[in-house]
Design a protein around this motif. Structure first.
Motif, PDB file in Angstrom:
ATOM      1  N   ARG A 200       0.829  -1.201   0.000  1.00 56.72           N
ATOM      2  CA  ARG A 200       0.000   0.000   0.000  1.00 56.72           C
ATOM      3  C   ARG A 200       0.869   1.258   0.000  1.00 56.72           C
ATOM      4  N   ALA A 201       1.959   1.224   0.752  1.00 56.31           N
ATOM      5  CA  ALA A 201       2.871   2.359   0.780  1.00 56.31           C
ATOM      6  C   ALA A 201       3.519   2.587  -0.582  1.00 56.31           C
ATOM      7  N   ARG A 202       3.896   1.502  -1.253  1.00 55.38           N
ATOM      8  CA  ARG A 202       4.515   1.630  -2.587  1.00 55.38           C
ATOM      9  C   ARG A 202       3.527   2.215  -3.596  1.00 55.38           C
ATOM     10  N   ARG A 203       2.275   1.783  -3.509  1.00 54.33           N
ATOM     11  CA  ARG A 203       1.275   2.329  -4.427  1.00 54.33           C
ATOM     12  C   ARG A 203       1.102   3.827  -4.209  1.00 54.33           C
ATOM     13  N   LEU A 204       1.132   4.254  -2.959  1.00 54.83           N
ATOM     14  CA  LEU A 204       0.988   5.677  -2.672  1.00 54.83           C
ATOM     15  C   LEU A 204       2.228   6.452  -3.124  1.00 54.83           C
ATOM     16  N   ALA A 205       3.391   5.868  -2.945  1.00 58.85           N
ATOM     17  CA  ALA A 205       4.621   6.539  -3.367  1.00 58.85           C
ATOM     18  C   ALA A 205       4.635   6.739  -4.875  1.00 58.85           C
ATOM     19  N   GLY A 206       4.079   5.793  -5.618  1.00 57.69           N
ATOM     20  CA  GLY A 206       3.991   5.924  -7.067  1.00 57.69           C
ATOM     21  C   GLY A 206       5.269   5.520  -7.762  1.00 57.69           C
ATOM     22  N   GLN A 207       5.148   5.376  -9.065  1.00 57.22           N
ATOM     23  CA  GLN A 207       6.285   5.008  -9.892  1.00 57.22           C
ATOM     24  C   GLN A 207       7.008   6.268 -10.378  1.00 57.22           C
ATOM     25  N   GLY A 208       8.307   6.180 -10.453  1.00 61.37           N
ATOM     26  CA  GLY A 208       9.083   7.281 -11.002  1.00 61.37           C
ATOM     27  C   GLY A 208       9.282   8.440 -10.050  1.00 61.37           C
ATOM     28  N   HIS A 209       8.917   8.269  -8.788  1.00 64.59           N
ATOM     29  CA  HIS A 209       9.098   9.322  -7.794  1.00 64.59           C
ATOM     30  C   HIS A 209      10.167   8.883  -6.794  1.00 64.59           C
ATOM     31  N   ASP A 210      10.997   9.821  -6.399  1.00 57.73           N
ATOM     32  CA  ASP A 210      12.068   9.522  -5.447  1.00 57.73           C
ATOM     33  C   ASP A 210      11.522   9.635  -4.029  1.00 57.73           C
ATOM     34  N   VAL A 211      10.624   8.715  -3.683  1.00 56.64           N
ATOM     35  CA  VAL A 211       9.986   8.701  -2.368  1.00 56.64           C
ATOM     36  C   VAL A 211      10.327   7.375  -1.690  1.00 56.64           C
ATOM     37  N   LYS A 212      10.937   7.467  -0.527  1.00 55.71           N
ATOM     38  CA  LYS A 212      11.312   6.274   0.220  1.00 55.71           C
ATOM     39  C   LYS A 212      10.066   5.587   0.763  1.00 55.71           C
ATOM     40  N   VAL A 213      10.098   4.263   0.790  1.00 57.90           N
ATOM     41  CA  VAL A 213       9.004   3.474   1.350  1.00 57.90           C
ATOM     42  C   VAL A 213       9.553   2.611   2.475  1.00 57.90           C
ATOM     43  N   THR A 214       8.885   2.625   3.625  1.00 57.82           N
ATOM     44  CA  THR A 214       9.359   1.853   4.767  1.00 57.82           C
ATOM     45  C   THR A 214       8.187   1.459   5.645  1.00 57.82           C
ATOM     46  N   ASP A 215       8.369   0.399   6.422  1.00 56.85           N
ATOM     47  CA  ASP A 215       7.377   0.002   7.417  1.00 56.85           C
ATOM     48  C   ASP A 215       7.899   0.222   8.832  1.00 56.85           C
ATOM     49  N   SER A 216       9.038   0.902   8.958  1.00 56.46           N
ATOM     50  CA  SER A 216       9.678   1.116  10.255  1.00 56.46           C
ATOM     51  C   SER A 216       9.708   2.601  10.603  1.00 56.46           C
ATOM     52  N   ILE A 217       8.980   2.985  11.627  1.00 59.11           N
ATOM     53  CA  ILE A 217       9.007   4.384  12.074  1.00 59.11           C
ATOM     54  C   ILE A 217      10.379   4.720  12.634  1.00 59.11           C
ATOM     55  N   ARG A 218      11.002   3.767  13.310  1.00 64.19           N
ATOM     56  CA  ARG A 218      12.335   4.029  13.873  1.00 64.19           C
ATOM     57  C   ARG A 218      13.328   4.368  12.773  1.00 64.19           C
ATOM     58  N   ASP A 219      13.356   3.589  11.691  1.00 61.64           N
ATOM     59  CA  ASP A 219      14.262   3.884  10.582  1.00 61.64           C
ATOM     60  C   ASP A 219      13.921   5.218   9.936  1.00 61.64           C
ATOM     61  N   LEU A 220      12.645   5.489   9.807  1.00 55.67           N
ATOM     62  CA  LEU A 220      12.212   6.747   9.202  1.00 55.67           C
ATOM     63  C   LEU A 220      12.723   7.946   9.996  1.00 55.67           C
ATOM     64  N   LEU A 221      12.560   7.909  11.313  1.00 59.35           N
ATOM     65  CA  LEU A 221      12.928   9.044  12.157  1.00 59.35           C
ATOM     66  C   LEU A 221      14.440   9.182  12.323  1.00 59.35           C
ATOM     67  N   ALA A 222      15.191   8.163  11.918  1.00 57.69           N
ATOM     68  CA  ALA A 222      16.649   8.246  11.996  1.00 57.69           C
ATOM     69  C   ALA A 222      17.229   9.103  10.878  1.00 57.69           C
ATOM     70  N   ASP A 223      16.420   9.492   9.917  1.00 58.99           N
ATOM     71  CA  ASP A 223      16.870  10.336   8.794  1.00 58.99           C
ATOM     72  C   ASP A 223      17.048  11.775   9.269  1.00 58.99           C
ATOM     73  N   ASP A 224      18.291  12.219   9.380  1.00 60.54           N
ATOM     74  CA  ASP A 224      18.568  13.575   9.870  1.00 60.54           C
ATOM     75  C   ASP A 224      18.102  14.654   8.915  1.00 60.54           C
ATOM     76  N   ASP A 225      17.911  14.315   7.643  1.00 56.56           N
ATOM     77  CA  ASP A 225      17.482  15.310   6.662  1.00 56.56           C
ATOM     78  C   ASP A 225      15.963  15.494   6.630  1.00 56.56           C
ATOM     79  N   LEU A 226      15.252  14.696   7.392  1.00 56.75           N
ATOM     80  CA  LEU A 226      13.796  14.797   7.440  1.00 56.75           C
ATOM     81  C   LEU A 226      13.402  15.903   8.419  1.00 56.75           C
ATOM     82  N   ASP A 227      12.569  16.840   7.944  1.00 54.56           N
ATOM     83  CA  ASP A 227      12.169  17.969   8.783  1.00 54.56           C
ATOM     84  C   ASP A 227      10.904  17.707   9.587  1.00 54.56           C
ATOM     85  N   ALA A 228       9.977  16.934   9.036  1.00 54.76           N
ATOM     86  CA  ALA A 228       8.668  16.810   9.664  1.00 54.76           C
ATOM     87  C   ALA A 228       8.008  15.503   9.269  1.00 54.76           C
TER      88      ALA A 228
END
Length: 358
Positions: free
Chosen positions: A41-69
């Motif tokens: 479901r996350a991949r479908r929302l991210a779409g094809q051809g878009h540079d959008v990361k897909v993950t099922d881990s909130i911990r990994d997501l929040l470890a991204d220092d470049d993420l603002d919000a």
């Protein structure tokens, strides 16, 4: 995109796709990631051809220092833990309504954001519609005079929700709007709720909220899952003019009536309103022009503006907390047979949480 803020949407179910679409289209944001336990479901929302990361881990997501919000679009019971984790990771947070599933958890979120000097915003989407923004402008500008009453109706033949009653399902929209348009927010003296369950669904399917306000004003909210007709209407009566919002009338969403009742006080000893002469004022009716803009687009722009300007958002965590406090008081009133209930969350505490600046 170098000046854009980077955001992740957590939750790709019902509301997440709407948020993702507006963040993707906004010049203020770069949609960086989609997080959902259902990776397909996350991949479908991210779409094809878009540079959008897909993950099922909130911990990994929040470890991204470049993420603002992050924008949280998950069930209300999960909002508290996800928001705390995001704030602890230094991320600004947007939360789908309701802010949390309890007032205590909502207060904890507001305090955590203030202590971290981060923006916590509640997604009260209706507050960013052109009609409601105009209502706020007219009321705050004094065009209506002193607000005397508010009547709000939100009824339709809707889905009986499995986890909440009609108050928690529909009333947050009306309460958030009233909170947004009233100077100082919605701070009723007490909350009374009367509900009915003619379907034997085990929860109120029809409900009426009564909210006495300061200076003798009153607000009333009617919500209903069982009506064969759909109505979304709010009347705000003032001492000078009355405003009617009809959300289902795109040709005339707002109407301002220069009509009302005037009390001309008689010259009598101890004269008051009980010794007044009633006269009726019959003036013009007009409809302000409204731009055609999507509410969510304005909302995500406000989120970015609050972050950059280091200020609280228009619908900040305290706005979400005020609505949550009324819903909890409504549940207590309903259980007590409709008795008037005070709010448990002190107004000063809510304001303290909302005045923190980034």
């Amino acid at each position: 995109m170098t000046d854009s803020l980077r955001i992740a949407v957590i939750g790709a179910g019902y509301w997440g796709p709407n948020l993702a679409r507006n963040f993707r289209a906004s010049p203020h944001w770069e949609l960086a990631a989609i997080c959902d336990l259902d990776l397909d479901r996350a991949r479908r929302l991210a779409g094809q051809g878009h540079d959008v990361k897909v993950t099922d881990s909130i911990r990994d997501l929040l470890a991204d220092d470049d993420l603002d919000a992050v924008a949280i679009a998950t069930p209300a019971a999960t909002h508290h833990d996800i928001a705390h984790a995001a704030l602890a990771a230094g991320k600004h947070v947007l939360v789908e309504k309701p802010l949390a599933d309890t007032g205590e958890r909502g207060q904890s979120m507001v305090q955590a954001a203030a202590e971290s000097s981060l923006v916590l915003m509640t997604d009260h989407t209706y507050c960013y519609t052109p009609a409601v923004l105009k209502m706020r402008e007219l009321i705050h500008g004094g065009d209506l005079g002193e607000v005397l009453f508010i009547d709000s109706v939100r009824i339709n033949l809707g889905l009986v929700q499995p986890d909440v009653d009609v108050f928690w399902d529909l009333a947050p929209h009306d309460l958030s709007i009233i909170d947004f348009i009233l100077p100082g927010g919605l701070t009723p003296i007490t909350v009374s709720a009367v509900g009915a369950d003619p379907l034997n669904a085990g929860k109120a399917c029809i409900g009426y909220l009564t909210l006495p306000l300061a200076d003798g004003a009153i607000a009333h909210v009617h919500v209903n899952w069982l009506s064969p007709t759909k109505i979304r209407q709010m009347i705000v009566g003032g001492s000078r003019r009355t405003l009617v919002w009809d959300d289902l009338n795109p040709q005339q969403r707002l109407s301002v009536y220069d009509r009302g009742v005037d009390l001309g006080l008689q010259v009598l000893d101890g004269a008051d309103r009980r010794s007044a002469t009633v006269s009726y004022r019959l003036g013009d009716t007009w409809s302000p022009a409204l731009p055609e803009t999507e509410a969510l687009g304005s909302m995500v722009a406000e989120f970015a503006s609050a972050i950059r300007d280091k200020r609280s958002a228009r619908t900040d965590g305290s706005a979400g907390l005020r609505v949550l406090g009324i819903l909890e008081a409504a549940s207590r009133s309903l259980a007590a047979g409709g008795g008037a209930m005070p709010l448990r969350v002190e107004r000063e505490a809510m304001l303290a949480g909302g005045t923190a600046r980034v």
